[in-house]
Design a protein around this motif. Structure first.
Motif, PDB file in Angstrom:
ATOM      1  N   THR A 233       0.759  -1.067   0.164  1.00 25.49           N
ATOM      2  CA  THR A 233       0.050   0.001  -0.012  1.00 25.49           C
ATOM      3  C   THR A 233       0.820   1.143  -0.135  1.00 25.49           C
ATOM      4  O   THR A 233       2.066   1.270   0.347  1.00 25.49           O
ATOM      5  CB  THR A 233      -0.779   0.014   1.225  1.00 25.49           C
ATOM      6  OG1 THR A 233      -0.092   0.202   2.314  1.00 25.49           O
ATOM      7  CG2 THR A 233      -1.981  -1.104   1.203  1.00 25.49           C
ATOM      8  N   GLY A 236      -1.300   8.299  -1.482  1.00 23.77           N
ATOM      9  CA  GLY A 236      -1.118   9.275  -2.801  1.00 23.77           C
ATOM     10  C   GLY A 236      -1.039  10.663  -2.169  1.00 23.77           C
ATOM     11  O   GLY A 236      -1.265  11.099  -0.996  1.00 23.77           O
ATOM     12  N   TYR A 242      -3.661   3.792  -2.063  1.00 27.02           N
ATOM     13  CA  TYR A 242      -3.740   2.620  -3.012  1.00 27.02           C
ATOM     14  C   TYR A 242      -2.900   1.437  -2.804  1.00 27.02           C
ATOM     15  O   TYR A 242      -1.900   1.402  -2.003  1.00 27.02           O
ATOM     16  CB  TYR A 242      -3.129   3.461  -4.056  1.00 27.02           C
ATOM     17  CG  TYR A 242      -3.769   4.781  -4.567  1.00 27.02           C
ATOM     18  CD1 TYR A 242      -4.700   4.692  -5.598  1.00 27.02           C
ATOM     19  CD2 TYR A 242      -3.779   5.946  -3.920  1.00 27.02           C
ATOM     20  CE1 TYR A 242      -5.569   5.845  -5.904  1.00 27.02           C
ATOM     21  CE2 TYR A 242      -4.367   7.275  -4.143  1.00 27.02           C
ATOM     22  CZ  TYR A 242      -5.245   7.085  -5.157  1.00 27.02           C
ATOM     23  OH  TYR A 242      -6.214   8.251  -5.492  1.00 27.02           O
ATOM     24  N   ASP A 244      -0.793  -1.209  -4.512  1.00 36.46           N
ATOM     25  CA  ASP A 244       0.116  -1.576  -5.574  1.00 36.46           C
ATOM     26  C   ASP A 244       0.243  -3.039  -5.769  1.00 36.46           C
ATOM     27  O   ASP A 244       0.880  -3.672  -5.118  1.00 36.46           O
ATOM     28  CB  ASP A 244       1.330  -0.876  -5.490  1.00 36.46           C
ATOM     29  CG  ASP A 244       1.217   0.582  -5.723  1.00 36.46           C
ATOM     30  OD1 ASP A 244       0.409   1.116  -6.063  1.00 36.46           O
ATOM     31  OD2 ASP A 244       2.100   1.315  -5.135  1.00 36.46           O
ATOM     32  N   SER A 285      -2.484  -0.704  -9.990  1.00 32.11           N
ATOM     33  CA  SER A 285      -2.803  -0.415  -8.959  1.00 32.11           C
ATOM     34  C   SER A 285      -4.491   0.097  -8.725  1.00 32.11           C
ATOM     35  O   SER A 285      -4.852   0.552  -9.851  1.00 32.11           O
ATOM     36  CB  SER A 285      -1.996   1.033  -8.725  1.00 32.11           C
ATOM     37  OG  SER A 285      -0.380   0.834  -8.614  1.00 32.11           O
ATOM     38  N   TYR A 287      -7.412   2.076  -5.979  1.00 39.51           N
ATOM     39  CA  TYR A 287      -7.825   3.046  -4.808  1.00 39.51           C
ATOM     40  C   TYR A 287      -8.282   1.843  -3.802  1.00 39.51           C
ATOM     41  O   TYR A 287      -9.076   0.985  -3.818  1.00 39.51           O
ATOM     42  CB  TYR A 287      -8.840   4.012  -5.143  1.00 39.51           C
ATOM     43  CG  TYR A 287      -9.506   4.581  -4.071  1.00 39.51           C
ATOM     44  CD1 TYR A 287      -8.762   6.137  -3.547  1.00 39.51           C
ATOM     45  CD2 TYR A 287     -10.883   4.394  -3.500  1.00 39.51           C
ATOM     46  CE1 TYR A 287      -9.468   6.742  -2.784  1.00 39.51           C
ATOM     47  CE2 TYR A 287     -11.250   5.177  -2.597  1.00 39.51           C
ATOM     48  CZ  TYR A 287     -10.651   6.383  -2.155  1.00 39.51           C
ATOM     49  OH  TYR A 287     -11.271   7.197  -0.960  1.00 39.51           O
ATOM     50  N   THR A 320      -3.149  -0.682   5.343  1.00 41.30           N
ATOM     51  CA  THR A 320      -2.978   0.866   4.980  1.00 41.30           C
ATOM     52  C   THR A 320      -2.146   1.621   5.881  1.00 41.30           C
ATOM     53  O   THR A 320      -2.385   1.533   6.930  1.00 41.30           O
ATOM     54  CB  THR A 320      -4.483   1.599   4.595  1.00 41.30           C
ATOM     55  OG1 THR A 320      -5.252   1.530   5.869  1.00 41.30           O
ATOM     56  CG2 THR A 320      -5.095   0.947   3.494  1.00 41.30           C
TER      57      THR A 320
END
Length: 326
Positions: A233, A236, A242, A244, A285, A287, A320
């Protein structure tokens, strides 16, 4: 150039750029040329088309090139072993051959030549054949099925039958045949087949009722799953988190263009690579949200060239606001 993932609803077409005409031998720095395809057949599909089929040459074939006489008229991915050559003249004989090109660009010798003659077209024929009836099937081992059906009728003649797997045409036989063998399937996989009749004017009947068959055997998915799967994660510039992903595509007889991402045990999103899909490392990637400390489990799988889903990758866990998963 690496393709860019696009949403599933935006279907991307593969474009293979090949050489013009018949190339001379190209052995590259090492290795041998692909073998000449065998089992090549050609049969009229309508007054303006011929259905050409052949057996797979083996692993490492990127595409097949189909020639009408000395002219290359079609290219298909290595997972495909048939093509409809269209825009032909009615009541005309044609000769076809097939060549294989491997992933290093080497073009093999031509197959034996096969002949087919298109039938004459009947003017003002707008009446489609009737629906083929009583479609039945049975498995023939773990990688093939046998299908049979009741003949369709037409006010002129039925020239050919199209066999479809799901919504994709995978085979064709002449109008005097009411049976077919479909090969190249996977063990332990459920398939749905239908049949449609075609006349000389290219009128196509409604599809038959489907027959659903499951090939015997087991397929644990390991041979068809993406490998070296990684997930991380990141935050951004907009403050959101996000996910990845990176992986190596599965080794298949053909090109993989579509993937499905599973998040916390549920299919979360699908992606289709536009242009030329990556054959090496692939990345994607998407959201996740704005909350830190949320933990997720993620896996990915590929839609294989035969239209079925391959095995799921190893599962990775991410949080996250944290780094990459182990």
């Amino acid at each position: 150039m690496r393709g860019v993932p696009v949403p599933l609803c935006l279907c991307a077409a593969l474009v293979f750029v090949g050489s013009c005409g018949r190339d001379g031998p190209d052995y590259g720095e090492s290795g041998r040329l692909p073998a000449a395809p065998v089992g090549v057949t050609a049969a009229a599909g309508s007054a303006t088309s011929v259905h050409v089929m052949w057996n797979a040459v083996g692993a490492g074939i990127e595409r097949y090139e189909v020639y009408r006489g000395a002219t290359k008229v079609e290219e298909v991915p290595g997972a495909q072993h048939m093509v409809d050559v269209t825009r032909l003249e009615p009541a005309t004989p044609y000769v076809f051959s097939v060549r294989a090109r491997d992933s290093e660009g080497r073009l093999g010798p031509p197959s034996r030549e096969v002949w087919a003659r298109t039938p004459a077209v009947t003017a003002a024929d707008r009446s489609a054949p009737t629906r083929p009836g009583e479609l039945r099937g049975r498995t023939a081992g773990s990688r093939a099925v046998q299908l049979s059906w009741a003949a369709a009728t037409d006010d002129r003649d039925v020239v050919s039958y199209d066999i479809c797997q799901g919504s994709t045409k995978i085979h064709s036989v002449g109008g005097d045949q009411t049976a077919a063998v479909v090969t190249g399937l996977r063990p332990g996989t459920r398939y749905a087949f239908t049949v449609r009749a075609r006349d000389a004017a290219d009128n196509l009947s409604p599809a038959s009722d489907p027959v659903r068959l499951t090939t015997p055997g087991s397929d644990d998915g390991r041979d068809t799953a993406p490998t070296d799967f990684r997930a991380a994660t990141r935050r951004g510039s907009d403050g959101a988190y996000y996910l990845d992903l990176a992986w190596t595509p599965p080794r298949t007889d053909g090109v993989v263009t579509e993937y499905q991402v599973h998040l916390d045990g549920t299919a979360a999103t699908s992606l289709v690579f536009g242009g030329t899909p990556p054959r090496g490392r692939a990345t994607y990637s998407f959201y996740l949200g704005r909350e830190a400390g949320e933990r997720h489990r993620v896996r990915i799988r590929a839609r294989l060239p035969d239209g079925t889903w391959g095995g799921l990758s190893a599962q990775r866990s991410v949080t996250t606001g944290a780094g990459a998963s182990p």
